[in-house]
Design a protein around this motif. Structure first.
Motif, mmCIF file in Angstrom:
data_model
loop_
_atom_site.group_PDB
_atom_site.id
_atom_site.type_symbol
_atom_site.label_atom_id
_atom_site.label_comp_id
_atom_site.label_asym_id
_atom_site.label_seq_id
_atom_site.Cartn_x
_atom_site.Cartn_y
_atom_site.Cartn_z
ATOM 1 N N VAL A 130 -14.989 22.740 26.333
ATOM 2 C CA VAL A 130 -15.218 22.812 24.874
ATOM 3 C C VAL A 130 -15.953 21.676 24.738
ATOM 4 O O VAL A 130 -15.521 20.334 24.516
ATOM 5 C CB VAL A 130 -14.082 22.797 24.015
ATOM 6 C CG1 VAL A 130 -14.696 22.929 22.264
ATOM 7 C CG2 VAL A 130 -13.269 24.137 24.284
ATOM 8 N N ALA A 131 -17.482 21.735 24.154
ATOM 9 C CA ALA A 131 -18.420 20.584 24.152
ATOM 10 C C ALA A 131 -18.918 20.516 22.759
ATOM 11 O O ALA A 131 -19.402 19.300 22.228
ATOM 12 C CB ALA A 131 -19.480 20.699 25.160
ATOM 13 N N VAL A 157 -14.729 20.815 19.390
ATOM 14 C CA VAL A 157 -13.678 19.984 19.819
ATOM 15 C C VAL A 157 -12.816 19.427 18.504
ATOM 16 O O VAL A 157 -11.743 19.190 18.825
ATOM 17 C CB VAL A 157 -14.596 18.604 20.201
ATOM 18 C CG1 VAL A 157 -13.758 17.358 20.646
ATOM 19 C CG2 VAL A 157 -15.464 19.005 21.512
ATOM 20 N N TRP A 203 -10.890 11.742 14.182
ATOM 21 C CA TRP A 203 -12.176 12.361 14.981
ATOM 22 C C TRP A 203 -13.009 10.915 14.857
ATOM 23 O O TRP A 203 -13.463 10.549 14.101
ATOM 24 C CB TRP A 203 -12.811 13.325 13.864
ATOM 25 C CG TRP A 203 -11.883 14.518 13.872
ATOM 26 C CD1 TRP A 203 -11.651 15.454 14.687
ATOM 27 C CD2 TRP A 203 -11.297 15.002 12.724
ATOM 28 N NE1 TRP A 203 -10.946 16.379 14.387
ATOM 29 C CE2 TRP A 203 -10.662 16.229 12.953
ATOM 30 C CE3 TRP A 203 -11.372 14.981 11.179
ATOM 31 C CZ2 TRP A 203 -10.011 16.983 12.010
ATOM 32 C CZ3 TRP A 203 -10.719 15.459 10.488
ATOM 33 C CH2 TRP A 203 -10.106 16.567 10.804
ATOM 34 N N ARG A 263 -19.246 19.550 19.117
ATOM 35 C CA ARG A 263 -18.662 18.616 18.281
ATOM 36 C C ARG A 263 -17.578 19.168 17.262
ATOM 37 O O ARG A 263 -16.439 18.848 17.111
ATOM 38 C CB ARG A 263 -19.570 17.786 17.548
ATOM 39 C CG ARG A 263 -20.443 16.773 18.399
ATOM 40 C CD ARG A 263 -21.175 15.755 17.495
ATOM 41 N NE ARG A 263 -21.730 14.831 18.153
ATOM 42 C CZ ARG A 263 -23.492 14.922 18.112
ATOM 43 N NH1 ARG A 263 -23.836 15.963 17.472
ATOM 44 N NH2 ARG A 263 -23.994 14.185 18.926
ATOM 45 N N ASP A 281 -10.052 23.021 27.900
ATOM 46 C CA ASP A 281 -8.870 23.656 27.603
ATOM 47 C C ASP A 281 -8.252 24.511 28.506
ATOM 48 O O ASP A 281 -8.762 25.793 28.775
ATOM 49 C CB ASP A 281 -9.421 24.606 26.100
ATOM 50 C CG ASP A 281 -8.224 25.422 25.407
ATOM 51 O OD1 ASP A 281 -7.148 25.198 25.939
ATOM 52 O OD2 ASP A 281 -8.460 25.865 24.474
ATOM 53 N N PRO A 320 -16.399 16.258 25.823
ATOM 54 C CA PRO A 320 -15.844 17.586 26.033
ATOM 55 C C PRO A 320 -14.465 17.539 26.504
ATOM 56 O O PRO A 320 -13.638 16.795 27.066
ATOM 57 C CB PRO A 320 -16.733 18.256 27.068
ATOM 58 C CG PRO A 320 -17.904 17.262 26.923
ATOM 59 C CD PRO A 320 -17.522 16.055 26.697
ATOM 60 N N LEU A 321 -13.652 18.831 25.872
ATOM 61 C CA LEU A 321 -12.198 18.908 26.075
ATOM 62 C C LEU A 321 -12.120 20.224 26.999
ATOM 63 O O LEU A 321 -12.734 21.094 26.839
ATOM 64 C CB LEU A 321 -11.444 19.117 24.859
ATOM 65 C CG LEU A 321 -11.135 18.023 24.093
ATOM 66 C CD1 LEU A 321 -10.482 18.279 22.776
ATOM 67 C CD2 LEU A 321 -10.355 16.824 24.622
ATOM 68 N N LEU A 339 -15.393 13.218 19.502
ATOM 69 C CA LEU A 339 -16.102 14.493 19.100
ATOM 70 C C LEU A 339 -17.237 14.551 20.326
ATOM 71 O O LEU A 339 -17.763 15.845 20.370
ATOM 72 C CB LEU A 339 -16.682 14.540 17.769
ATOM 73 C CG LEU A 339 -15.551 14.626 16.578
ATOM 74 C CD1 LEU A 339 -16.319 14.654 15.182
ATOM 75 C CD2 LEU A 339 -14.989 15.762 16.934
ATOM 76 N N GLU A 374 -7.783 10.780 25.711
ATOM 77 C CA GLU A 374 -8.945 11.220 26.701
ATOM 78 C C GLU A 374 -8.490 11.036 28.279
ATOM 79 O O GLU A 374 -7.384 10.461 28.602
ATOM 80 C CB GLU A 374 -10.038 10.269 26.519
ATOM 81 C CG GLU A 374 -9.921 8.769 26.954
ATOM 82 C CD GLU A 374 -11.013 8.051 26.705
ATOM 83 O OE1 GLU A 374 -11.363 6.896 27.321
ATOM 84 O OE2 GLU A 374 -12.001 7.978 25.830
#
Length: 637
Positions: A390-391, A396, A414, A393, A374, A371-372, A368, A335
């Motif tokens: 990307v939010a 993700v 996860w 779950r 990308d 958000p990531l 999850l 993270e």
């Protein structure tokens, strides 16, 4: 093997002086105070409110025996005012602390230590007799411990002899023998003897001084080819594992011993446990179960991009120390980074950490509910040069598989903490179909997978029916901030898991994990690959009739033996056994004969380094499996 059937083998002697005995005894008393507190709190109807660490979380700061004696008195005070039995214990133990900390003669220190063991027997836990597999005798200036268990040797055999002179053990030999003693003890009825307990406490002292056991450890193994597909990773900060998880062999049947400290407050972060405690847990676990540790988040000095090198080197150092103790897995939280940064971070850690990369796993835990971003070049190219947030779950989770594979970590976790309902189980935050799709995709990519957060008894069957490799079961044996542990809970959860695994959905999910592994390694046949796709559809849709039919049709796959050797050897043997009918043979065509001959030679020579490279080439040669996002699961930008 039961201890009663072990040959009586006098393998050696280990001695300590009076100063070391003082330190061993005082540490034992300090731990004994905490164990008494747990036992007394367990006996109440309000265990949750009755047990708390007396002074909250504090970093240990003691150095000498005087500091230890002061801590014992400090920790005794609050529990002796709440429990009458603790007050009696305090009255009896204070003179012993004085005699031990102020003693000059070894015999006097030993006499006081024996009196404390009497208190342990009466107030903390029953001790079975005196000798067992350890004999302890006090001389004028040395305490001698003679162990009567077979000693592990690097050739895998047990050394020792049934008579003659007793050899002096090195610290490393002593730790190996204590590990075997603990493995043997949990297979017999009754608790440890007094002298066995003293012998183990001396091992703790050696661990604190930097020594480590060399006894083999249990690795996770390959998806689909373990004795059980879904392992329960029992999570605890450490003391609960020493007291309960590792005390009974039944608690380790299809379980992993996971060391993880939960967040209690800002001063007690949810990250690295005490490494001395991790080493104790590994000593007790031995080779009976995989042992893993939560390492936590990367330690960046501000911005991740500006301090990436520092964060990588700190993570390498910590993971290297943990792997050196013989743990099978280090779990790193990913993270505070973009996807591209995370891939670079993982690649650097994987490249430089000291470990056996063929048996010790680096796992990446992805939340999850976080958000990531990308920012990979291919993503930017599809999105007019912009990164994609990307939010969702499920999205993700799918992105995590791609990210971890690209980062060359070995396992995906996860995590479902946080979100709208923090207490909700991770498996309730996803649909069954989404969970199955995530696990299926990870296995196709060669990654073992694990779910974590909020998993209780009612969720264990749900986890089994996804075919996941691990489910983290936390809050069971913790002795801080949760009710004290009821030991039967582990055995009950394992029985739940075994019943779920024996059901039609459980058998189908386990078979799918096996087929996915075979698809990844290339040993699957084209005909079985088609059936694999049908089985995936049935498992994801919970179509029990279709699952039953396919499990019956594919009995030739379920009949394959579980891995009984190194994972690489077993993968190669499956490829060799499939001959020209495998998917790999179809991919390589005429050159497959040459590769089969090379694999046969590498298996015979057990050249694991070259074999790993060859198997990686075979895996990568297979065409990529199309990404499955599932119904309506679009990336949330």
């Amino acid at each position: 093997m039961m201890v009663s059937s072990l040959p009586s083998m006098r393998i050696g002697e280990f001695g300590i002086g009076p100063g070391t005995l003082q330190n061993v005894a005082l540490h034992h008393i300090l731990d004994g105070v905490h164990q008494l507190h747990i036992r007394l709190a367990e006996g109440t109807h309000a265990g949750e409110s009755m047990y708390r660490e007396p002074h909250g979380f504090t970093l240990p700061a003691y150095r000498g025996n005087g500091d230890l004696a002061a801590m014992i008195l400090r920790d005794l005070e609050p529990i002796s005012t709440r429990f009458a039995e603790a007050a009696q214990f305090r009255e009896a133990v204070i003179p012993l602390v004085t005699d031990i900390s102020g003693g000059d003669r070894l015999t006097d220190i030993w006499r006081a230590y024996q009196a404390f063991l009497d208190l342990v027997h009466r107030h903390v836990m029953p001790l079975a007799g005196e000798n067992g597999m350890a004999r302890v005798a006090a001389g004028p200036d040395r305490l001698h411990v003679v162990l009567s268990v077979p000693a592990w040797r690097p050739d895998g055999r047990h050394g020792g002899h049934a008579g003659g002179p007793v050899a002096e053990l090195t610290p490393a030999d002593y730790l190996d023998s204590i590990t075997y003693l603990l493995e043997s003890r949990r297979r017999c009825p009754g608790g440890p003897t007094r002298n066995e307990m003293v012998a183990v406490r001396i091992a703790y002292h050696l661990i604190a001084r930097g020594w480590s056991p060399r006894r083999p450890y249990r690795a996770w193994g390959a998806s689909g080819f373990r004795d059980r597909q879904t392992y329960l990773a029992v999570a605890d900060p450490g003391p609960g594992h020493l007291r309960c998880t590792t005390a009974d062999a039944a608690n380790l049947a299809g379980a992993a011993v996971h060391v993880e400290r939960p967040a209690a407050d800002a001063a007690d972060p949810y990250r690295i446990p005490a490494l001395k405690t991790v080493a104790r847990v590994r000593l007790h676990t031995g080779a009976d179960a995989p042992c893993s540790c939560h390492v936590g988040r990367p330690m960046f000095a501000g911005d991740a991009a500006a301090s990436m090198a520092e964060g990588v080197r700190l993570m390498n150092g910590v993971c290297g120390l943990i792997f050196n103790e013989g743990l099978a897995e280090c779990k790193v939280v990913i993270e505070g980074m973009t996807v591209l940064q995370a891939i670079g971070f993982m690649r650097a850690v994987a490249a430089h950490v000291r470990r056996d990369p063929l048996r010790q796993l680096l796992s990446a835990s992805v939340n999850l509910n976080t958000p990531l971003l990308d920012d990979r070049p291919a993503t930017r190219e599809r999105n007019d040069g912009r990164p994609v947030l990307v939010a969702d779950r499920y999205a993700v989770g799918m992105l995590a598989v791609e990210m971890i594979r690209a980062g060359r970590f070995d396992k995906v976790v996860w995590d479902g903490t946080g979100g709208d309902r923090p207490e909700q189980c991770v498996l309730e935050q996803l649909t069954h179909e989404e969970a199955v799709r995530l696990v299926h995709r990870a296995h196709e990519a060669g990654l073992p997978a694990c779910f974590a957060a909020g998993i209780g008894p009612e969720h264990v069957p749900l986890a089994v029916r996804t075919g996941v490799d691990g489910a983290v079961v936390g809050g069971l044996v913790r002795y801080t901030d949760t009710p004290p542990f009821v030991e039967e809970e582990i055995a009950g959860l394992l029985r739940l898991r075994d019943r779920a695994a024996a059901s039609v959905p459980g058998r189908a999910a386990g078979l799918l994990a096996r087929l996915d592994r075979m698809r990844y390694e290339g040993s699957i046949t084209p005909a079985d690959d088609i059936l694999r796709e049908r089985l995936f559809t049935a498992v994801a849709a919970s179509d029990e009739d279709a699952m039953r039919e396919l499990v019956d049709v594919m009995r030739h796959v379920t009949a394959l033996p579980p891995d009984g050797d190194h994972t690489l050897i077993c993968s190669a043997v499956r490829l060799i056994g499939a001959g020209h009918g495998s998917r790999a043979a179809h991919v390589f065509g005429e050159s497959w004969d040459t590769r089969l001959g090379g694999l046969t030679e590498l298996v015979a020579e057990r050249d694991l380094a070259i074999l790993a490279a060859e198997l990686r080439t075979i895996c990568e040669a297979a065409e990529p499996v199309p990404e499955r996002r599932g119904p309506g699961a679009a990336l949330n930008v």
